[in-house]
Design a protein around this motif. Structure first.
Motif, PDB file in Angstrom:
ATOM      1  N   ASP A  95      35.487  16.520  -2.903  1.00  0.00           N
ATOM      2  CA  ASP A  95      35.687  17.947  -2.647  1.00  0.00           C
ATOM      3  C   ASP A  95      36.847  18.154  -1.679  1.00  0.00           C
ATOM      4  OD1 ASP A  95      33.506  18.493  -4.237  1.00  0.00           O
ATOM      5  OD2 ASP A  95      32.109  18.689  -2.547  1.00  0.00           O
ATOM      6  N   TRP A  96      37.550  19.257  -1.846  1.00  0.00           N
ATOM      7  CA  TRP A  96      38.626  19.603  -0.916  1.00  0.00           C
ATOM      8  C   TRP A  96      37.998  19.969   0.425  1.00  0.00           C
ATOM      9  CZ3 TRP A  96      44.011  20.499  -2.159  1.00  0.00           C
ATOM     10  CH2 TRP A  96      44.339  20.152  -3.471  1.00  0.00           C
ATOM     11  N   MET A  97      38.284  19.180   1.431  1.00  0.00           N
ATOM     12  CA  MET A  97      37.751  19.470   2.756  1.00  0.00           C
ATOM     13  C   MET A  97      38.562  18.718   3.803  1.00  0.00           C
ATOM     14  SD  MET A  97      34.203  17.233   2.608  1.00  0.00           S
ATOM     15  CE  MET A  97      33.721  17.813   0.996  1.00  0.00           C
ATOM     16  N   ASN A  98      38.579  19.238   5.018  1.00  0.00           N
ATOM     17  CA  ASN A  98      39.278  18.556   6.100  1.00  0.00           C
ATOM     18  C   ASN A  98      38.501  17.316   6.528  1.00  0.00           C
ATOM     19  OD1 ASN A  98      41.323  20.478   6.148  1.00  0.00           O
ATOM     20  ND2 ASN A  98      40.307  21.729   7.713  1.00  0.00           N
ATOM     21  N   LEU A  99      39.231  16.305   6.996  1.00  0.00           N
ATOM     22  CA  LEU A  99      38.591  15.047   7.374  1.00  0.00           C
ATOM     23  C   LEU A  99      37.587  15.232   8.507  1.00  0.00           C
ATOM     24  CD1 LEU A  99      41.558  12.523   7.199  1.00  0.00           C
ATOM     25  CD2 LEU A  99      39.618  12.727   5.636  1.00  0.00           C
ATOM     26  N   GLU A 100      37.811  16.219   9.343  1.00  0.00           N
ATOM     27  CA  GLU A 100      36.914  16.468  10.472  1.00  0.00           C
ATOM     28  C   GLU A 100      35.468  16.639  10.023  1.00  0.00           C
ATOM     29  OE1 GLU A 100      36.396  19.729  14.120  1.00  0.00           O
ATOM     30  OE2 GLU A 100      37.976  19.968  12.612  1.00  0.00           O
ATOM     31  N   THR A 101      35.290  17.213   8.829  1.00  0.00           N
ATOM     32  CA  THR A 101      33.939  17.467   8.325  1.00  0.00           C
ATOM     33  C   THR A 101      33.719  16.827   6.956  1.00  0.00           C
ATOM     34  OG1 THR A 101      34.722  19.580   7.384  1.00  0.00           O
ATOM     35  CG2 THR A 101      33.714  19.643   9.582  1.00  0.00           C
ATOM     36  N   HIS A 102      34.546  15.855   6.605  1.00  0.00           N
ATOM     37  CA  HIS A 102      34.500  15.281   5.258  1.00  0.00           C
ATOM     38  C   HIS A 102      33.200  14.523   4.997  1.00  0.00           C
ATOM     39  CE1 HIS A 102      35.937  13.514   1.535  1.00  0.00           C
ATOM     40  NE2 HIS A 102      37.076  14.171   1.664  1.00  0.00           N
ATOM     41  N   ALA A 110      35.369   7.692  -3.395  1.00  0.00           N
ATOM     42  CA  ALA A 110      36.795   7.741  -3.717  1.00  0.00           C
ATOM     43  C   ALA A 110      37.427   6.364  -3.537  1.00  0.00           C
ATOM     44  CB  ALA A 110      37.498   8.777  -2.844  1.00  0.00           C
ATOM     45  N   PHE A 111      37.100   5.676  -2.465  1.00  0.00           N
ATOM     46  CA  PHE A 111      37.610   4.321  -2.254  1.00  0.00           C
ATOM     47  C   PHE A 111      37.100   3.375  -3.341  1.00  0.00           C
ATOM     48  CE2 PHE A 111      38.788   5.626   2.030  1.00  0.00           C
ATOM     49  CZ  PHE A 111      39.912   4.838   2.287  1.00  0.00           C
ATOM     50  N   ASN A 112      35.849   3.529  -3.711  1.00  0.00           N
ATOM     51  CA  ASN A 112      35.239   2.634  -4.688  1.00  0.00           C
ATOM     52  C   ASN A 112      35.904   2.751  -6.051  1.00  0.00           C
ATOM     53  OD1 ASN A 112      33.406   0.718  -5.657  1.00  0.00           O
ATOM     54  ND2 ASN A 112      31.913   2.267  -6.220  1.00  0.00           N
ATOM     55  N   VAL A 113      36.237   3.976  -6.450  1.00  0.00           N
ATOM     56  CA  VAL A 113      36.857   4.186  -7.760  1.00  0.00           C
ATOM     57  C   VAL A 113      38.373   4.003  -7.690  1.00  0.00           C
ATOM     58  CG1 VAL A 113      37.287   5.866  -9.587  1.00  0.00           C
ATOM     59  CG2 VAL A 113      35.019   5.711  -8.548  1.00  0.00           C
ATOM     60  N   ASN A 114      39.028   4.712  -6.777  1.00  0.00           N
ATOM     61  CA  ASN A 114      40.484   4.764  -6.765  1.00  0.00           C
ATOM     62  C   ASN A 114      41.131   3.457  -6.328  1.00  0.00           C
ATOM     63  OD1 ASN A 114      39.989   7.422  -7.374  1.00  0.00           O
ATOM     64  ND2 ASN A 114      40.506   8.205  -5.365  1.00  0.00           N
ATOM     65  N   ALA A 115      40.529   2.768  -5.379  1.00  0.00           N
ATOM     66  CA  ALA A 115      41.135   1.541  -4.852  1.00  0.00           C
ATOM     67  C   ALA A 115      40.397   0.290  -5.327  1.00  0.00           C
ATOM     68  CB  ALA A 115      41.166   1.593  -3.319  1.00  0.00           C
ATOM     69  N   ALA A 116      39.106   0.203  -5.014  1.00  0.00           N
ATOM     70  CA  ALA A 116      38.354  -0.986  -5.434  1.00  0.00           C
ATOM     71  C   ALA A 116      38.268  -1.070  -6.955  1.00  0.00           C
ATOM     72  CB  ALA A 116      36.954  -0.971  -4.812  1.00  0.00           C
ATOM     73  N   GLY A 117      38.179   0.080  -7.623  1.00  0.00           N
ATOM     74  CA  GLY A 117      38.139   0.078  -9.092  1.00  0.00           C
ATOM     75  C   GLY A 117      39.412  -0.498  -9.677  1.00  0.00           C
ATOM     76  N   ALA A 118      40.543  -0.141  -9.084  1.00  0.00           N
ATOM     77  CA  ALA A 118      41.828  -0.687  -9.544  1.00  0.00           C
ATOM     78  C   ALA A 118      41.889  -2.188  -9.294  1.00  0.00           C
ATOM     79  CB  ALA A 118      42.975   0.017  -8.841  1.00  0.00           C
ATOM     80  N   LEU A 119      41.339  -2.636  -8.172  1.00  0.00           N
ATOM     81  CA  LEU A 119      41.319  -4.073  -7.892  1.00  0.00           C
ATOM     82  C   LEU A 119      40.400  -4.808  -8.869  1.00  0.00           C
ATOM     83  CD1 LEU A 119      42.052  -6.561  -6.278  1.00  0.00           C
ATOM     84  CD2 LEU A 119      40.274  -5.930  -4.605  1.00  0.00           C
ATOM     85  N   GLY A 151      43.068  19.602   3.050  1.00  0.00           N
ATOM     86  CA  GLY A 151      41.922  19.363   2.183  1.00  0.00           C
ATOM     87  C   GLY A 151      42.011  18.130   1.321  1.00  0.00           C
ATOM     88  N   GLU A 152      43.181  17.447   1.311  1.00  0.00           N
ATOM     89  CA  GLU A 152      43.386  16.297   0.440  1.00  0.00           C
ATOM     90  C   GLU A 152      43.218  14.976   1.176  1.00  0.00           C
ATOM     91  OE1 GLU A 152      43.312  16.385  -2.785  1.00  0.00           O
ATOM     92  OE2 GLU A 152      45.392  16.375  -3.471  1.00  0.00           O
ATOM     93  N   GLY A 153      42.750  15.014   2.423  1.00  0.00           N
ATOM     94  CA  GLY A 153      42.704  13.813   3.237  1.00  0.00           C
ATOM     95  C   GLY A 153      41.887  12.678   2.653  1.00  0.00           C
ATOM     96  N   GLY A 154      40.695  12.980   2.150  1.00  0.00           N
ATOM     97  CA  GLY A 154      39.836  11.931   1.604  1.00  0.00           C
ATOM     98  C   GLY A 154      40.439  11.275   0.382  1.00  0.00           C
ATOM     99  N   TYR A 155      40.961  12.096  -0.525  1.00  0.00           N
ATOM    100  CA  TYR A 155      41.602  11.576  -1.733  1.00  0.00           C
ATOM    101  C   TYR A 155      42.837  10.763  -1.364  1.00  0.00           C
ATOM    102  CZ  TYR A 155      43.822  11.766  -6.380  1.00  0.00           C
ATOM    103  OH  TYR A 155      44.405  11.451  -7.579  1.00  0.00           O
ATOM    104  N   ALA A 156      43.637  11.285  -0.450  1.00  0.00           N
ATOM    105  CA  ALA A 156      44.860  10.599  -0.047  1.00  0.00           C
ATOM    106  C   ALA A 156      44.562   9.267   0.636  1.00  0.00           C
ATOM    107  CB  ALA A 156      45.680  11.496   0.878  1.00  0.00           C
ATOM    108  N   MET A 157      43.515   9.211   1.450  1.00  0.00           N
ATOM    109  CA  MET A 157      43.143   7.948   2.099  1.00  0.00           C
ATOM    110  C   MET A 157      42.846   6.873   1.059  1.00  0.00           C
ATOM    111  SD  MET A 157      40.703   9.121   5.273  1.00  0.00           S
ATOM    112  CE  MET A 157      40.186   7.443   5.606  1.00  0.00           C
ATOM    113  N   ALA A 158      42.082   7.243   0.031  1.00  0.00           N
ATOM    114  CA  ALA A 158      41.721   6.269  -0.999  1.00  0.00           C
ATOM    115  C   ALA A 158      42.948   5.837  -1.797  1.00  0.00           C
ATOM    116  CB  ALA A 158      40.666   6.869  -1.919  1.00  0.00           C
ATOM    117  N   LYS A 159      43.827   6.791  -2.117  1.00  0.00           N
ATOM    118  CA  LYS A 159      45.032   6.453  -2.865  1.00  0.00           C
ATOM    119  C   LYS A 159      46.018   5.660  -2.004  1.00  0.00           C
ATOM    120  CE  LYS A 159      44.507   8.204  -7.050  1.00  0.00           C
ATOM    121  NZ  LYS A 159      44.571   7.387  -8.279  1.00  0.00           N
TER     122      LYS A 159
END
Length: 256
Positions: A95-102, A110-119, A151-159
């Motif tokens: 979801d679009w949200m700031n990292l402060e309350t993510h 997101a990490f599991n799919v976007n990064a670990a999934g690619a690995l 709002g893109e912090g979580g997605y951007a961290m994983a990417k």
């Protein structure tokens, strides 16, 4: 044809650029392994490719499952005897949200799919590529890793982890002939964005015009055209490119 007779796996072949990549790669002569979680969706893409004279198979896969990733690679080898390319396009967008309350649970997904999934997928195809003496892995990332957006912090961290995976693998696979590169996509005109613009009602056209005016090429890049950069990196024309991050966002990354 840029990819004539190459066997290419594409994960995340859902609406948008994933589907465009499958169809475009087939049009460039690739034999495409179309993958996503939805069997109906990927079988429809395969039928479309076959109807236009291309070659493709549908193999469902959830990249958060190691066994399914390995089965996907095996299906490509069983069908065509080799794997020349992998496009890691599968993603999860929290979801679009700031990292402060993510939501930490969504962030970890997101990490599991976007990064670990690619690995997981890379680990599944590397043995076949190594045996064949080469191959190309393209990781589909995002402009948000260069240009922070609210709002893109979580997605951007994983990417961003995916970006580092590219650099790390490029070095670790030195001398194998396996190249690993990243494409940094931005706003793309396709089914997902069209749906969002449609949801804005009377404000949709104004939003489209405003966003287009902020991108140096003067329009929102179509997803099918953005996918062309992936074909280049998969192709022999990119034989001397590895560990690179290619901006495919209409110059949005340099815009203020």
């Amino acid at each position: 044809m840029l990819l004539k007779d190459k066997v290419v796996i594409v994960t995340g072949a859902g609406p948008g650029m994933g589907q465009a990549t499958c169809r475009g790669a087939a049009a460039e002569g690739a034999r495409v392994v179309v993958s996503a979680r939805s069997r109906d969706a990927i079988e429809a893409i395969v039928a479309d490719i076959a109807g236009k004279g291309g070659e493709a198979i549908a193999v469902p896969c959830d990249v958060s499952d190691t066994d399914q990733c390995q089965a996907l690679a095996k299906a490509a080898i069983d069908q065509w005897g080799r794997i020349d390319g992998l496009v890691n396009s599968a993603y999860f967008h929290p979801d679009w949200m700031n990292l402060e309350t993510h939501s930490i649970d969504q962030l970890l997904q997101a990490f599991n799919v976007n990064a670990a999934g690619a690995l997981r997928m890379a680990q599944s195809v590397i043995p076949a590529m190594r045996e064949a003496g080469g191959g190309s892995i393209v990781n589909v990332s995002t402009l948000a890793t260069r240009k922070p957006m609210p709002g893109e912090g979580g997605y951007a961290m994983a990417k961003a982890a995916l970006n580092q995976l590219t650099r790390q693998l490029a070095v670790e696979l030195s001398g194998t002939g396996i190249r690993v590169n990243t494409t940094l996509m931005g706003w793309m005109m396709g089914a997902p964005l069209e749906g969002y613009i449609g949801s804005l009602g009377d404000q949709g056209d104004a939003f489209r015009a405003q966003r287009a005016s902020e991108i140096p090429v003067g329009h929102i890049p179509p997803d099918a055209d953005c996918a062309k950069a992936i074909y280049f990196l998969l192709s022999d024309y990119a034989s001397e490119i590895t560990g690179a991050a290619l901006d495919v966002n209409g110059g949005d990354w340099v815009a203020p």
